[in-house]
Design a protein around this motif. Structure first.
Motif, mmCIF file in Angstrom:
data_model
loop_
_atom_site.group_PDB
_atom_site.id
_atom_site.type_symbol
_atom_site.label_atom_id
_atom_site.label_comp_id
_atom_site.label_asym_id
_atom_site.label_seq_id
_atom_site.Cartn_x
_atom_site.Cartn_y
_atom_site.Cartn_z
ATOM 1 N N PRO A 138 -6.941 18.824 6.011
ATOM 2 C CA PRO A 138 -8.267 18.834 4.796
ATOM 3 C C PRO A 138 -9.103 18.278 4.429
ATOM 4 C CG PRO A 138 -5.750 18.365 4.101
ATOM 5 C CD PRO A 138 -5.686 19.025 5.685
ATOM 6 N N THR A 139 -10.171 18.321 3.701
ATOM 7 C CA THR A 139 -10.699 17.104 3.068
ATOM 8 C C THR A 139 -10.256 15.739 2.324
ATOM 9 O OG1 THR A 139 -12.710 18.034 3.458
ATOM 10 C CG2 THR A 139 -13.210 16.035 1.536
ATOM 11 N N MET A 150 -24.551 24.025 2.568
ATOM 12 C CA MET A 150 -23.918 24.549 2.030
ATOM 13 C C MET A 150 -23.344 26.321 3.056
ATOM 14 S SD MET A 150 -22.736 23.308 -0.456
ATOM 15 C CE MET A 150 -21.438 24.265 -1.520
ATOM 16 N N LYS A 151 -21.346 26.558 2.941
ATOM 17 C CA LYS A 151 -21.346 27.492 3.263
ATOM 18 C C LYS A 151 -20.043 28.344 3.142
ATOM 19 C CE LYS A 151 -19.871 29.679 7.961
ATOM 20 N NZ LYS A 151 -19.960 28.905 9.687
ATOM 21 N N ASN A 152 -20.429 29.707 2.234
ATOM 22 C CA ASN A 152 -19.435 30.126 1.421
ATOM 23 C C ASN A 152 -18.870 29.443 0.655
ATOM 24 O OD1 ASN A 152 -19.417 32.405 4.019
ATOM 25 N ND2 ASN A 152 -18.193 31.216 4.957
ATOM 26 N N GLY A 153 -19.604 28.204 0.164
ATOM 27 C CA GLY A 153 -19.548 28.176 -1.493
ATOM 28 C C GLY A 153 -18.906 26.646 -0.820
ATOM 29 N N LYS A 154 -19.058 26.502 0.104
ATOM 30 C CA LYS A 154 -18.542 24.991 0.534
ATOM 31 C C LYS A 154 -19.268 23.671 1.146
ATOM 32 C CE LYS A 154 -13.559 26.828 0.740
ATOM 33 N NZ LYS A 154 -12.250 26.779 1.759
ATOM 34 N N VAL A 155 -18.659 22.326 0.967
ATOM 35 C CA VAL A 155 -20.273 21.728 1.411
ATOM 36 C C VAL A 155 -19.488 21.539 2.763
ATOM 37 C CG1 VAL A 155 -20.428 19.233 1.874
ATOM 38 C CG2 VAL A 155 -19.844 19.817 0.492
ATOM 39 N N THR A 156 -20.553 21.682 4.319
ATOM 40 C CA THR A 156 -19.326 22.090 5.708
ATOM 41 C C THR A 156 -20.443 20.990 6.163
ATOM 42 O OG1 THR A 156 -21.476 23.799 6.004
ATOM 43 C CG2 THR A 156 -19.101 24.284 5.709
ATOM 44 N N GLY A 178 -13.086 17.658 6.473
ATOM 45 C CA GLY A 178 -13.411 18.997 6.447
ATOM 46 C C GLY A 178 -12.938 20.100 7.827
#
Length: 368
Positions: free
Chosen positions: A217-218, A267-273, A289
């Motif tokens: 995890p981040t 943003m990808k699927n609502g997450k920072v990537t 992450g």
């Protein structure tokens, strides 16, 4: 002798010598309730034990682990877990000649200068056999990480100038189908020829071990002295044969431009990537992450059978031809050691990180 303890919460203390009665480790800080048995540890130890191929020392050891404490009715109790592997086939007589001189590439000289005394039988505490303790502790860490969805996977990336081809690396299990732990059958075959050639020349070979971590995890790691990459580097460098560590692009980042080396965010699927991973999963000493990636450069085995120039303990020039049972290449057996030390650091820093935010501490202790 200081320096045999590692970790903050998940803490390990290793003990024993190559030609002593055994090698062991005490693991402190492992949470209670983890299902654990000797088979969980043994599967990791079997990956590093000697005598399994022509590319490892012919010393025959079962390396059978015994759990002495910290486990009751198949689960950890939260108390220190003590484990031991007994040495069964020491041949200390093989080392009689080196008692009076220093082996090139070994810690003989520095031990003598520091302590005024050394265990010349296989190197004592500086022997690669000490890594049994690290692997046993790492097996526990890896099992708990896996239950959190975090997987640590190390493999041989290169031996000498033979490197795996990413296009042929599509199956993790392929690592375990050859004695060199290369997940590329073609490269493994080429590397085997190289090692065999150097064995015939009474020489040895080095290489590079790569390690990837998925599911981390981040937010793991601290921003100053307890950086995740700093602690990983210390852990990997503590393995005797390691001469270099890279995180992400490593040294190649020094020749890149910022525009190419920076990992863009999206943003990808609502997450920072991140769109790329040149940083190797760590930014500012903290996990970001994405997959964590590191490499360890392993030097050639210093115990070679060619005659070498050295000096005696009396400071006289002399020639030495080493006898005994030695690995012509350290890399394959060190793969699981890199994996173990990585797992130990990650679990320790995950446990430390649980206290990073007041809201999460309050939530944990006030939930009903």
């Amino acid at each position: 002798m200081a320096g045999s303890v590692f970790g903050t919460i998940f803490k390990i203390s290793t003990w024993g010598e190559s030609h002593g009665k055994g090698i062991g480790v005490v693991v402190d800080g492992c949470p209670a309730g983890l299902a654990l048995c000797e088979d969980d540890i043994q599967v990791y130890l079997n990956r590093r034990k000697p005598g399994q191929s022509k590319f490892s020392t012919p010393r025959k050891e079962d390396d059978a682990v015994e759990i002495l404490s910290g486990v009751f009715e198949g689960k950890t109790t939260g108390t220190p877990i003590s484990m031991v592997v007994y040495n069964k086939t020491q041949r200390s007589g093989d080392y009689g000649e080196i008692a009076r001189c220093y082996r090139p590439g070994h810690a003989d000289y520095t031990f003598d200068e520091k302590y005024g005394f050394r265990d010349y039988r296989g190197g004592g505490r500086s022997s690669g056999r000490e890594t049994i303790a690290r692997v046993a502790a790492g097996a526990i860490a890896a099992k708990l990480l896996y239950q959190m969805g975090i997987e640590v996977y190390a493999y041989t990336e290169s031996i000498g100038d033979v490197k795996i081809d990413a296009a042929r690396f599509d199956d993790k299990e392929a690592r375990d189908t050859n004695p060199l732990n290369m997940p590329d059958a073609t490269a493994a075959e080429e590397a085997a020829k190289l090692v065999a050639e150097q064995m015939a020349n009474y020489d040895s070979v080095g290489g590079v071990i790569a390690c990837s971590v998925t599911g981390l995890p981040t937010g793991i790691g601290e921003p100053v002295f307890e950086k995740l990459d700093a602690n990983l580097s210390k852990a990997i460098f503590s393995i005797g044969a390691v001469k270099g560590v890279e995180i992400g692009d490593g040294f190649s980042a020094a020749t890149a431009f910022g525009s190419a080396n920076n990992d863009a965010f999206a943003m990808k699927n609502g997450k920072v990537t991140k769109l790329t991973n040149h940083a190797g999963g760590i930014l500012g000493g903290i996990s970001d992450g994405s997959d964590l990636f590191l490499r360890a450069a392993i030097k050639p085995t210093p115990s070679i059978f060619s005659e070498q120039q050295t000096v005696s303990r009396e400071h006289e020039d002399m020639m030495l031809q080493i006898k005994g049972r030695h690995d012509p290449i350290i890399v394959p057996r060190a793969v699981v050691v890199v994996e173990a030390m990585t797992a130990i650091v990650l679990l320790d820093m995950l446990l430390v990180g649980m206290s990073a935010r007041a809201d999460r501490v309050i939530e944990f202790y006030t939930k009903k």
